[in-house]
Write a protein that holds these residues in place. Structure first.
Motif, PDB file in Angstrom:
ATOM      1  N   ASN A 121      50.811   7.381   6.273  1.00 43.00           N
ATOM      2  CA  ASN A 121      51.940   7.657   4.954  1.00 43.00           C
ATOM      3  C   ASN A 121      51.519   9.616   4.492  1.00 43.00           C
ATOM      4  OD1 ASN A 121      51.769   8.052   1.723  1.00 43.00           O
ATOM      5  ND2 ASN A 121      52.995   5.719   1.935  1.00 43.00           N
ATOM      6  N   VAL A 122      50.014   9.538   4.793  1.00 41.64           N
ATOM      7  CA  VAL A 122      49.743  11.123   3.980  1.00 41.64           C
ATOM      8  C   VAL A 122      50.749  12.299   5.232  1.00 41.64           C
ATOM      9  CG1 VAL A 122      47.489  12.377   4.001  1.00 41.64           C
ATOM     10  CG2 VAL A 122      47.612  10.307   3.343  1.00 41.64           C
ATOM     11  N   ALA A 123      50.820  11.377   6.299  1.00 39.45           N
ATOM     12  CA  ALA A 123      51.034  12.394   7.925  1.00 39.45           C
ATOM     13  C   ALA A 123      52.962  13.374   6.943  1.00 39.45           C
ATOM     14  CB  ALA A 123      50.650  11.624   8.953  1.00 39.45           C
ATOM     15  N   LEU A 124      53.686  11.920   6.741  1.00 42.19           N
ATOM     16  CA  LEU A 124      54.832  11.730   6.134  1.00 42.19           C
ATOM     17  C   LEU A 124      54.881  12.624   4.850  1.00 42.19           C
ATOM     18  CD1 LEU A 124      57.457   9.108   6.472  1.00 42.19           C
ATOM     19  CD2 LEU A 124      57.468  10.169   4.509  1.00 42.19           C
ATOM     20  N   SER A 125      54.383  12.223   4.189  1.00 46.14           N
ATOM     21  CA  SER A 125      54.285  12.977   2.798  1.00 46.14           C
ATOM     22  C   SER A 125      53.664  14.594   3.202  1.00 46.14           C
ATOM     23  CB  SER A 125      53.064  12.463   2.266  1.00 46.14           C
ATOM     24  OG  SER A 125      53.972  11.267   1.450  1.00 46.14           O
ATOM     25  N   ASN A 126      52.284  14.695   4.007  1.00 48.39           N
ATOM     26  CA  ASN A 126      52.108  16.215   4.011  1.00 48.39           C
ATOM     27  C   ASN A 126      53.584  16.985   5.309  1.00 48.39           C
ATOM     28  OD1 ASN A 126      49.409  18.536   3.789  1.00 48.39           O
ATOM     29  ND2 ASN A 126      50.264  18.025   5.827  1.00 48.39           N
ATOM     30  N   ALA A 127      54.316  16.590   5.722  1.00 49.30           N
ATOM     31  CA  ALA A 127      55.291  17.430   6.822  1.00 49.30           C
ATOM     32  C   ALA A 127      56.004  17.691   5.492  1.00 49.30           C
ATOM     33  CB  ALA A 127      55.927  16.509   7.478  1.00 49.30           C
ATOM     34  N   GLY A 128      56.759  17.180   4.378  1.00 47.71           N
ATOM     35  CA  GLY A 128      57.633  17.603   3.429  1.00 47.71           C
ATOM     36  C   GLY A 128      56.642  18.350   2.316  1.00 47.71           C
ATOM     37  N   VAL A 129      55.626  18.841   2.113  1.00 44.14           N
ATOM     38  CA  VAL A 129      54.418  19.310   1.199  1.00 44.14           C
ATOM     39  C   VAL A 129      54.765  20.792   1.957  1.00 44.14           C
ATOM     40  CG1 VAL A 129      51.995  20.088   0.810  1.00 44.14           C
ATOM     41  CG2 VAL A 129      52.935  18.122   0.591  1.00 44.14           C
ATOM     42  N   LEU A 130      54.166  21.018   3.790  1.00 44.42           N
ATOM     43  CA  LEU A 130      54.050  22.482   4.301  1.00 44.42           C
ATOM     44  C   LEU A 130      55.864  22.996   4.024  1.00 44.42           C
ATOM     45  CD1 LEU A 130      52.111  21.198   7.232  1.00 44.42           C
ATOM     46  CD2 LEU A 130      52.268  22.396   5.291  1.00 44.42           C
ATOM     47  N   VAL A 131      57.499  22.031   3.973  1.00 39.98           N
ATOM     48  CA  VAL A 131      58.573  22.236   4.038  1.00 39.98           C
ATOM     49  C   VAL A 131      58.804  22.829   3.320  1.00 39.98           C
ATOM     50  CG1 VAL A 131      60.861  21.416   4.590  1.00 39.98           C
ATOM     51  CG2 VAL A 131      59.687  20.270   5.523  1.00 39.98           C
ATOM     52  N   GLY A 132      58.359  22.390   1.302  1.00 42.71           N
ATOM     53  CA  GLY A 132      58.195  23.554   0.705  1.00 42.71           C
ATOM     54  C   GLY A 132      57.513  24.501   0.734  1.00 42.71           C
ATOM     55  N   LEU A 133      56.452  24.026   0.891  1.00 50.67           N
ATOM     56  CA  LEU A 133      55.647  25.334   1.272  1.00 50.67           C
ATOM     57  C   LEU A 133      56.162  26.853   1.696  1.00 50.67           C
ATOM     58  CD1 LEU A 133      53.392  27.184   0.201  1.00 50.67           C
ATOM     59  CD2 LEU A 133      52.004  25.530   2.684  1.00 50.67           C
ATOM     60  N   VAL A 134      57.150  26.350   3.318  1.00 48.86           N
ATOM     61  CA  VAL A 134      58.207  27.169   3.678  1.00 48.86           C
ATOM     62  C   VAL A 134      58.999  27.899   3.320  1.00 48.86           C
ATOM     63  CG1 VAL A 134      58.858  28.040   5.926  1.00 48.86           C
ATOM     64  CG2 VAL A 134      56.936  26.410   5.518  1.00 48.86           C
ATOM     65  N   ILE A 135      59.628  26.899   2.236  1.00 51.86           N
ATOM     66  CA  ILE A 135      60.791  27.667   2.120  1.00 51.86           C
ATOM     67  C   ILE A 135      60.989  28.219   0.829  1.00 51.86           C
ATOM     68  CG2 ILE A 135      62.586  26.351   0.802  1.00 51.86           C
ATOM     69  CD1 ILE A 135      63.105  23.688   2.338  1.00 51.86           C
ATOM     70  N   SER A 136      59.429  27.976  -0.215  1.00 50.49           N
ATOM     71  CA  SER A 136      59.540  28.516  -0.638  1.00 50.49           C
ATOM     72  C   SER A 136      58.963  29.872  -1.197  1.00 50.49           C
ATOM     73  CB  SER A 136      58.247  27.907  -1.361  1.00 50.49           C
ATOM     74  OG  SER A 136      56.930  27.940  -1.113  1.00 50.49           O
ATOM     75  N   GLN A 137      57.885  30.266  -0.226  1.00 48.06           N
ATOM     76  CA  GLN A 137      57.972  31.721   0.345  1.00 48.06           C
ATOM     77  C   GLN A 137      58.777  32.078   1.072  1.00 48.06           C
ATOM     78  OE1 GLN A 137      54.559  32.089  -0.595  1.00 48.06           O
ATOM     79  NE2 GLN A 137      54.835  29.990  -1.813  1.00 48.06           N
ATOM     80  N   LEU A 138      59.532  31.276   1.995  1.00 49.88           N
ATOM     81  CA  LEU A 138      61.018  32.194   2.815  1.00 49.88           C
ATOM     82  C   LEU A 138      61.728  32.995   1.655  1.00 49.88           C
ATOM     83  CD1 LEU A 138      61.625  30.291   5.626  1.00 49.88           C
ATOM     84  CD2 LEU A 138      60.659  32.663   6.040  1.00 49.88           C
ATOM     85  N   PHE A 145      47.374  13.484  -3.896  1.00 49.11           N
ATOM     86  CA  PHE A 145      47.644  11.873  -3.699  1.00 49.11           C
ATOM     87  C   PHE A 145      48.950  11.847  -2.739  1.00 49.11           C
ATOM     88  CE2 PHE A 145      51.006  12.893  -6.580  1.00 49.11           C
ATOM     89  CZ  PHE A 145      52.617  12.519  -7.197  1.00 49.11           C
ATOM     90  N   GLY A 146      48.555  10.524  -2.374  1.00 48.19           N
ATOM     91  CA  GLY A 146      49.677  10.337  -1.214  1.00 48.19           C
ATOM     92  C   GLY A 146      48.083   8.583  -0.476  1.00 48.19           C
ATOM     93  N   HIS A 184      43.075   5.193  -0.758  1.00 55.38           N
ATOM     94  CA  HIS A 184      44.165   6.330  -0.074  1.00 55.38           C
ATOM     95  C   HIS A 184      43.671   7.222  -0.724  1.00 55.38           C
ATOM     96  CE1 HIS A 184      45.749   5.837  -3.527  1.00 55.38           C
ATOM     97  NE2 HIS A 184      46.114   7.026  -4.100  1.00 55.38           N
ATOM     98  N   ARG A 185      42.478   7.073  -1.748  1.00 48.31           N
ATOM     99  CA  ARG A 185      41.934   8.636  -2.450  1.00 48.31           C
ATOM    100  C   ARG A 185      41.048   8.955  -1.576  1.00 48.31           C
ATOM    101  NH1 ARG A 185      43.302   8.248  -7.620  1.00 48.31           N
ATOM    102  NH2 ARG A 185      44.639   5.663  -8.391  1.00 48.31           N
ATOM    103  N   GLY A 186      41.404  10.338  -1.938  1.00 49.49           N
ATOM    104  CA  GLY A 186      40.454  11.638  -1.397  1.00 49.49           C
ATOM    105  C   GLY A 186      41.450  12.435  -0.386  1.00 49.49           C
ATOM    106  N   MET A 187      41.913  11.743   0.799  1.00 52.89           N
ATOM    107  CA  MET A 187      43.175  12.384   1.548  1.00 52.89           C
ATOM    108  C   MET A 187      43.887  13.264   0.937  1.00 52.89           C
ATOM    109  SD  MET A 187      43.949   8.601   3.632  1.00 52.89           S
ATOM    110  CE  MET A 187      44.339   9.314   4.647  1.00 52.89           C
ATOM    111  N   ALA A 188      44.449  13.081   0.261  1.00 51.65           N
ATOM    112  CA  ALA A 188      45.470  14.278   0.441  1.00 51.65           C
ATOM    113  C   ALA A 188      44.926  15.514  -0.651  1.00 51.65           C
ATOM    114  CB  ALA A 188      46.750  13.802  -1.021  1.00 51.65           C
ATOM    115  N   GLU A 189      43.801  15.108  -1.000  1.00 52.14           N
ATOM    116  CA  GLU A 189      42.430  15.828  -1.698  1.00 52.14           C
ATOM    117  C   GLU A 189      42.224  17.106  -0.673  1.00 52.14           C
ATOM    118  OE1 GLU A 189      42.662  12.849  -5.279  1.00 52.14           O
ATOM    119  OE2 GLU A 189      42.984  13.006  -3.146  1.00 52.14           O
ATOM    120  N   ALA A 190      41.897  16.085   0.330  1.00 47.12           N
ATOM    121  CA  ALA A 190      41.583  16.986   1.220  1.00 47.12           C
ATOM    122  C   ALA A 190      42.007  17.796   1.925  1.00 47.12           C
ATOM    123  CB  ALA A 190      40.509  16.526   1.869  1.00 47.12           C
TER     124      ALA A 190
END
Length: 358
Positions: free
Chosen positions: A129-146, A158-159, A177-183
Motif C-alpha cells: 500500500n505504501v509502495a503504491l502511494s509513494n509512486a503517486g507522491v513521486l509523480v506529483g513531486l516531479v510534475i510540480s518541479q517540472l 501517512f499511508g 502502519h504508523r511510521g512508514m510514510a514518515e520514514a
C-alpha cells in the motif's frame, strides 16, 4: 465551522487550522468558499484549505491574496496551503493535476495526497500500500518541479492503512502502519502532512483519549511536520470541540516532553544541594521560587487529591474540556480582518456563487 475555527485560534498548542466541520446551511456547491472565508475571518494561524474543484481553489487563493495584500505578498510569506486529494498513486485525476499546476505557477505550497485505503483501491499489505502511494507522491513531486522548479510541496506522512474487514470502516487510529510514510518523507528530505489525534470512538470517552494521545505521540516521535485530525471522532465522520481541547492538552504534554533539558550551573544547583545537605528542604528557597514556574502545569488534566477534586465539582476530563470549550466560545474574540478586507473576501465568495449559478 465558525466555532471550530475560533476554538482552534484560541488553543495555544494548535499551530495551524483546517475547517473542522462542513457547513450545511449554504449552497453545497460553494461550501468550500464559505469555509475559506470563515478561516480567514476567525484565525490568524496558517491555513490548510480543501476545495471541491479547481475554481474553488482559485477563489480560495484569491481571498488569501486579498488578505495578504496581493499575489506577491502571499508568495513571499505564504500562510495558506492546499490539500489535494488524488484518486490513487496510479490514477491522477484531472482536478488534482490542475490544482497542482496552478499552485506551482503561483509558487504556493501544495499537499499532494495520493493515499489509498488498503483492501479497496490499494493492496491490503502495508508495504504494498505504501509502495503504491509513494509512486503517486513521486509523480506529483516531479510534475510540480517540472512546472516550476523549487515550488513548495508537502507529501503525505501517512499511508499503509487498510479497511477493517470486520466493520468495513477505514479506521483512523490503528497502530500497524504508523511510521512508514514518515520514514520515506525523511528519506527524501520533504515536509510531510501526517495524521494524529483522531479516534474511532463515537463520543469523548476513554477510547478517544487513548487513541488521540497515542497517535499524536507516535507522529511527533516519527518527526511529523503538520499533524492533523485533532478532535476527529467516528473515524473522521464527526468531531468534537471538547475532544479538540483534550488534544491541545496532549500536545502541550508532548511538546514539553520533547524539549531539551537545560544543563547549567543554575539548573544543576550543586552549590544549593551542598549547602542544604542530605536532609535539607528546597521548598522555601529562592531557587525554587525562581524556577518552579518552568515546570509544566496542565490546564485540563486533574492533579488535586480526591477530596479537593470532589469539592471542585468532581467533573470528568470530558466535562472539564466541554467547560473550557464553552468558555473560549463566550470570551475569545479572534483578531478580525478590517471591514474593507472582509468585504472584499465576501465579494469573492459571492462572485463564485454567481458563476456556479450561471
Amino acid at each position: 465551522v465558525v466555532n471550530g475555527i475560533a476554538v482552534c485560534d484560541a488553543l495555544d498548542n494548535i499551530d495551524f487550522v483546517m475547517s473542522m466541520f462542513l457547513p450545511g446551511d449554504v449552497d453545497q456547491r460553494i461550501a468550500d468558499r464559505y469555509q475559506m472565508e470563515v478561516m480567514l475571518n476567525h484565525t490568524i494561524k496558517p491555513i490548510v484549505a480543501v476545495t471541491y474543484e479547481m475554481s474553488g481553489l482559485a477563489d480560495a487563493i484569491e481571498m488569501a491574496e486579498i488578505v495578504a495584500g496581493g499575489p506577491e505578498a502571499l508568495r513571499a510569506k505564504p500562510f495558506v496551503a492546499c490539500y489535494i486529494n488524488v484518486t490513487t498513486g496510479l490514477l491522477h485525476n484531472q482536478d488534482a493535476l490542475q490544482k497542482l499546476l496552478y499552485l506551482a505557477d503561483k509558487g504556493l505550497p501544495a499537499l499532494y495526497i495520493p493515499v489509498a485505503s488498503g483492501g479497496t483501491p490499494g493492496p491490503v499489505t502495508m508495504a504494498g500500500n505504501v509502495a503504491l502511494s509513494n509512486a503517486g507522491v513521486l509523480v506529483g513531486l516531479v510534475i510540480s518541479q517540472l512546472r516550476r522548479e523549487g515550488t513548495p510541496i508537502i507529501v503525505p506522512g501517512f499511508g499503509g492503512d487498510a479497511l477493517d474487514m470486520r466493520t468495513m470502516v477505514d479506521p483512523y487510529a490503528e497502530p500497524d502502519h504508523r511510521g512508514m510514510a514518515e520514514a520515506l518523507a525523511h528519506y527524501y528530505g520533504l515536509p510531510m502532512f501526517s495524521l494524529g489525534g483522531g479516534s474511532d470512538a463515537k463520543v469523548v470517552d476513554q477510547q478517544a483519549a487513548i487513541e488521540a494521545a497515542l497517535t499524536i505521540l507516535i507522529d511527533a516521535l516519527s518527526g511529523g511536520n503538520l499533524i492533523h485530525d485533532l478532535g476527529y471522532l467516528e473515524s473522521g465522520l464527526s468531531g468534537s470541540l471538547a475532544q479538540l481541547a483534550i488534544c491541545d492538552e496532549i500536545v502541550a504534554w508532548i511538546k514539553t516532553f520533547l524539549q531539551p533539558v537545560e544543563i547549567s550551573s543554575e539548573t544543576l544547583a550543586l552549590d544549593l544541594i551542598d549547602q542544604l545537605g542530605p536532609e535539607g528542604s528546597f521548598l522555601n528557597t529562592a531557587h525554587t521560587r525562581q524556577h518552579f514556574r518552568e515546570r509544566w502545569y496542565p490546564t485540563l488534566i486533574e492533579r488535586f487529591n480526591y477530596g479537593m477534586w470532589q469539592k471542585k465539582g468532581g467533573k470528568t476530563l470530558a466535562e472539564r474540556a466541554a467547560d473550557r470549550e464553552e468558555k473560549i466560545l463566550s470570551t475569545h474574540t479572534p483578531q478580525p480582518l478590517s471591514e474593507e478586507v472582509a468585504r472584499a473576501v465576501h465579494d469573492d465568495v459571492e462572485r463564485g456563487s454567481q458563476r456556479i449559478s450561471g
